[in-house]
Design an enzyme around this catalytic site. Structure first.
Site, PDB file in Angstrom:
ATOM      1  N   TYR A 274      -2.607 -21.732   7.662  1.00 38.10           N
ATOM      2  CA  TYR A 274      -1.938 -20.605   8.329  1.00 38.10           C
ATOM      3  C   TYR A 274      -0.938 -21.125   9.366  1.00 38.10           C
ATOM      4  O   TYR A 274       0.247 -20.753   9.368  1.00 38.10           O
ATOM      5  CB  TYR A 274      -2.949 -19.667   8.993  1.00 38.10           C
ATOM      6  CG  TYR A 274      -2.253 -18.555   9.754  1.00 38.10           C
ATOM      7  CD1 TYR A 274      -1.522 -17.584   9.068  1.00 38.10           C
ATOM      8  CD2 TYR A 274      -2.256 -18.519  11.150  1.00 38.10           C
ATOM      9  CE1 TYR A 274      -0.843 -16.585   9.749  1.00 38.10           C
ATOM     10  CE2 TYR A 274      -1.581 -17.525  11.839  1.00 38.10           C
ATOM     11  CZ  TYR A 274      -0.877 -16.561  11.142  1.00 38.10           C
ATOM     12  OH  TYR A 274      -0.175 -15.590  11.817  1.00 38.10           O
TER      13      TYR A 274
ATOM     14  N   ARG B  91       0.830  -1.220   0.000  1.00 37.14           N
ATOM     15  CA  ARG B  91       0.000   0.000   0.000  1.00 37.14           C
ATOM     16  C   ARG B  91       0.860   1.264   0.000  1.00 37.14           C
ATOM     17  O   ARG B  91       1.388   1.691   1.044  1.00 37.14           O
ATOM     18  CB  ARG B  91      -0.956  -0.033   1.188  1.00 37.14           C
ATOM     19  CG  ARG B  91      -2.119  -1.011   0.977  1.00 37.14           C
ATOM     20  CD  ARG B  91      -2.933  -1.229   2.209  1.00 37.14           C
ATOM     21  NE  ARG B  91      -2.230  -1.994   3.226  1.00 37.14           N
ATOM     22  CZ  ARG B  91      -2.736  -2.319   4.415  1.00 37.14           C
ATOM     23  NH1 ARG B  91      -3.941  -1.932   4.738  1.00 37.14           N
ATOM     24  NH2 ARG B  91      -2.023  -3.024   5.278  1.00 37.14           N
TER      25      ARG B  91
HETATM   26  P1  NDP Z   1      -1.306  -6.623   9.662  1.00 40.20           P
HETATM   27  O1  NDP Z   1      -2.373  -7.142   8.755  1.00 40.20           O
HETATM   28  O2  NDP Z   1      -1.587  -5.425  10.488  1.00 40.20           O
HETATM   29  O3  NDP Z   1       0.030  -6.357   8.801  1.00 40.20           O
HETATM   30  C1  NDP Z   1       0.458  -7.263   7.830  1.00 40.20           C
HETATM   31  C2  NDP Z   1       1.484  -6.606   6.942  1.00 40.20           C
HETATM   32  O4  NDP Z   1       1.901  -7.555   5.952  1.00 40.20           O
HETATM   33  C3  NDP Z   1       0.943  -5.388   6.222  1.00 40.20           C
HETATM   34  O5  NDP Z   1       1.894  -4.345   6.278  1.00 40.20           O
HETATM   35  C4  NDP Z   1       0.773  -5.864   4.795  1.00 40.20           C
HETATM   36  O6  NDP Z   1       1.044  -4.804   3.892  1.00 40.20           O
HETATM   37  C5  NDP Z   1       1.876  -6.915   4.694  1.00 40.20           C
HETATM   38  N1  NDP Z   1       1.632  -7.846   3.613  1.00 40.20           N
HETATM   39  C6  NDP Z   1       0.641  -8.763   3.500  1.00 40.20           C
HETATM   40  N2  NDP Z   1       0.728  -9.385   2.307  1.00 40.20           N
HETATM   41  C7  NDP Z   1       1.793  -8.854   1.669  1.00 40.20           C
HETATM   42  C8  NDP Z   1       2.391  -9.068   0.405  1.00 40.20           C
HETATM   43  N3  NDP Z   1       1.920  -9.973  -0.470  1.00 40.20           N
HETATM   44  N4  NDP Z   1       3.485  -8.338   0.064  1.00 40.20           N
HETATM   45  C9  NDP Z   1       3.993  -7.430   0.918  1.00 40.20           C
HETATM   46  N5  NDP Z   1       3.469  -7.168   2.134  1.00 40.20           N
HETATM   47  C10 NDP Z   1       2.373  -7.882   2.493  1.00 40.20           C
HETATM   48  O7  NDP Z   1      -0.900  -7.863  10.577  1.00 40.20           O
HETATM   49  P2  NDP Z   1       0.193  -8.027  11.763  1.00 40.20           P
HETATM   50  O8  NDP Z   1       1.039  -6.841  11.885  1.00 40.20           O
HETATM   51  O9  NDP Z   1      -0.538  -8.524  12.937  1.00 40.20           O
HETATM   52  O10 NDP Z   1       1.015  -9.252  11.173  1.00 40.20           O
HETATM   53  C11 NDP Z   1       2.401  -9.205  10.902  1.00 40.20           C
HETATM   54  C12 NDP Z   1       2.942 -10.625  10.946  1.00 40.20           C
HETATM   55  O11 NDP Z   1       2.748 -11.157  12.249  1.00 40.20           O
HETATM   56  C13 NDP Z   1       2.263 -11.596   9.980  1.00 40.20           C
HETATM   57  O12 NDP Z   1       3.241 -12.460   9.450  1.00 40.20           O
HETATM   58  C14 NDP Z   1       1.296 -12.362  10.884  1.00 40.20           C
HETATM   59  O13 NDP Z   1       1.034 -13.650  10.398  1.00 40.20           O
HETATM   60  C15 NDP Z   1       2.092 -12.401  12.169  1.00 40.20           C
HETATM   61  N6  NDP Z   1       1.343 -12.607  13.411  1.00 40.20           N
HETATM   62  C16 NDP Z   1       0.271 -11.818  13.739  1.00 40.20           C
HETATM   63  C17 NDP Z   1      -0.399 -12.042  14.930  1.00 40.20           C
HETATM   64  C18 NDP Z   1      -1.606 -11.259  15.333  1.00 40.20           C
HETATM   65  O14 NDP Z   1      -2.409 -11.760  16.145  1.00 40.20           O
HETATM   66  N7  NDP Z   1      -1.791 -10.029  14.875  1.00 40.20           N
HETATM   67  C19 NDP Z   1       0.057 -13.069  15.880  1.00 40.20           C
HETATM   68  C20 NDP Z   1       1.185 -13.836  15.408  1.00 40.20           C
HETATM   69  C21 NDP Z   1       1.808 -13.583  14.241  1.00 40.20           C
HETATM   70  P3  NDP Z   1       0.248  -4.497   2.547  1.00 40.20           P
HETATM   71  O15 NDP Z   1      -1.149  -5.013   2.722  1.00 40.20           O
HETATM   72  O16 NDP Z   1       0.317  -3.001   2.403  1.00 40.20           O
HETATM   73  O17 NDP Z   1       1.021  -5.207   1.495  1.00 40.20           O
HETATM   74  C1  8X3 Z   2      -1.914 -15.072  14.842  1.00 39.80           C
HETATM   75  C2  8X3 Z   2      -2.340 -15.700  16.115  1.00 39.80           C
HETATM   76  O1  8X3 Z   2      -3.965 -17.363  17.160  1.00 39.80           O
HETATM   77  O2  8X3 Z   2      -4.852 -15.886  15.439  1.00 39.80           O
HETATM   78  O3  8X3 Z   2      -0.805 -15.701  14.315  1.00 39.80           O
HETATM   79  O4  8X3 Z   2      -3.399 -17.722  14.857  1.00 39.80           O
HETATM   80  S1  8X3 Z   2      -3.701 -16.728  15.871  1.00 39.80           S
END
Ligand code: NDP
Ligand code: 8X3
Length: 257
Positions: free
Chosen positions: A156, A42
């Site tokens: 996932y 984005r």
């Molecule tokens: P968000 O959805 O807030 O952020 C995800 C980020 O990933 C965004 O900046 C998005 O940017 C980017 N992204 C997704 N797809 C793409 C792509 N194809 N190319 C480039 N960038 C991409 O989620 P979180 O910050 O929570 O998640 C970050 C990481 O942490 C992820 O890997 C998630 O699986 C992991 N995680 C999250 C948890 C939670 O509960 N929130 C818990 C455990 C792990 P854009 O869309 O602009 O491309």
């Molecule tokens: C994100 C945490 O529990 O939603 O990775 O899978 S959970």
């Protein structure tokens, strides 16, 4: 007094910096004096982040699923942002929560392409430079879902199990190279994660956080920052984090009759 590393010497490449953990980490590192390359799809979010963080932030609009574009972006980083020594391979997503027999195969492929392939390419493209510059730190974003099974977690959780094992195998390969590797494994954290998982459905997205206090992006960014600023002889291999209000449930037992 305990002596930690000075982040002014860090050049941090972050995938997924347009929201959640990645955006919070970009702010945390720049506030501490580091340089940051913030990437994501984005462009409007990246422009806002650049306006907020200023000259120590360089932004790149990219999709981690596009291997040629990702490799070209990394190869074309301008000085001084080309001296990457910290990689935060964070971009990722969950799509859907249906049981496996009902889940969308397209969603599964998107998760594999983003969480596995995108992470692999990011790290593979940056790693030789990190080693050549004398060392650094690779931080991957795993999840509690990579360790514990739950209904609807199928692909996932499996992608995050890959991330964990890939990170620990990297550790083995990098022994003696002065490159640390840390897999951060959070549980319930309120970001845009849930909105993405439920494809913009606000009600479904809010449900996991209702009536409780989840972690937030700053909590995870602080843990990442802590792990990377510890003295160079210390490696945090895996860091599992949960909201204080989250814990494990009993095993599910199907009762017959
Ligand atoms: P968000 O959805 O807030 O952020 C995800 C980020 O990933 C965004 O900046 C998005 O940017 C980017 N992204 C997704 N797809 C793409 C792509 N194809 N190319 C480039 N960038 C991409 O989620 P979180 O910050 O929570 O998640 C970050 C990481 O942490 C992820 O890997 C998630 O699986 C992991 N995680 C999250 C948890 C939670 O509960 N929130 C818990 C455990 C792990 P854009 O869309 O602009 O491309
Ligand atoms: C994100 C945490 O529990 O939603 O990775 O899978 S959970």
């Amino acid at each position: 007094m305990y002596k930690t590393l000075d982040p002014a010497g860090f050049t941090v490449f972050i995938t997924g910096a347009t929201s959640g953990f990645g955006a919070a980490a970009a702010r945390r590192y720049v506030a501490a004096g580091a340089r940051v390359i913030a990437s994501g799809r984005r462009g409007d979010r990246l422009a806002d982040l650049k306006a907020e963080l200023g000259e120590r932030c360089h932004t790149i609009e990219l999709d981690v699923r596009d291997r040629p574009a990702l490799e070209a972006a990394i190869a074309g980083l301008p000085a001084p942002f080309d001296a990457v020594n910290i990689v935060l391979a964070n971009a990722g997503l969950a799509l859907g929560l249906q049981p496996a027999a009902e889940a969308s195969l397209d969603d599964w492929e998107t998760m594999v392409d983003t969480n596995i392939r995108g992470l692999m390419v990011t790290i593979r493209a940056l790693l030789p430079g990190v080693i050549a510059r004398g060392g650094g730190h690779i931080v991957t974003l795993g999840s509690v879902a990579g360790e514990y099974a739950y209904p609807g977690g199928s692909v996932y959780g499996a992608t995050k199990a890959f991330v964990k094992q890939f990170a620990m195998n990297l550790r083995s390969d990098l022994q003696g190279k002065n490159v640390r590797v840390t897999n951060i494994e959070p549980g319930l954290t309120e970001t845009e994660f849930s909105l993405v998982r439920f494809k913009g459905d606000d009600t479904k997205a809010a449900a996991p956080y209702a009536g409780t206090t989840p972690m937030n992006g700053d909590d995870i960014a602080e843990a990442i920052f802590w792990a990377t600023t510890l003295p160079a002889h210390v490696n945090i291999n895996r860091l599992e984090m949960m909201a204080t209000t989250q814990a494990w449930g009993p095993f599910a037992i199907h009762r017959e009759g």
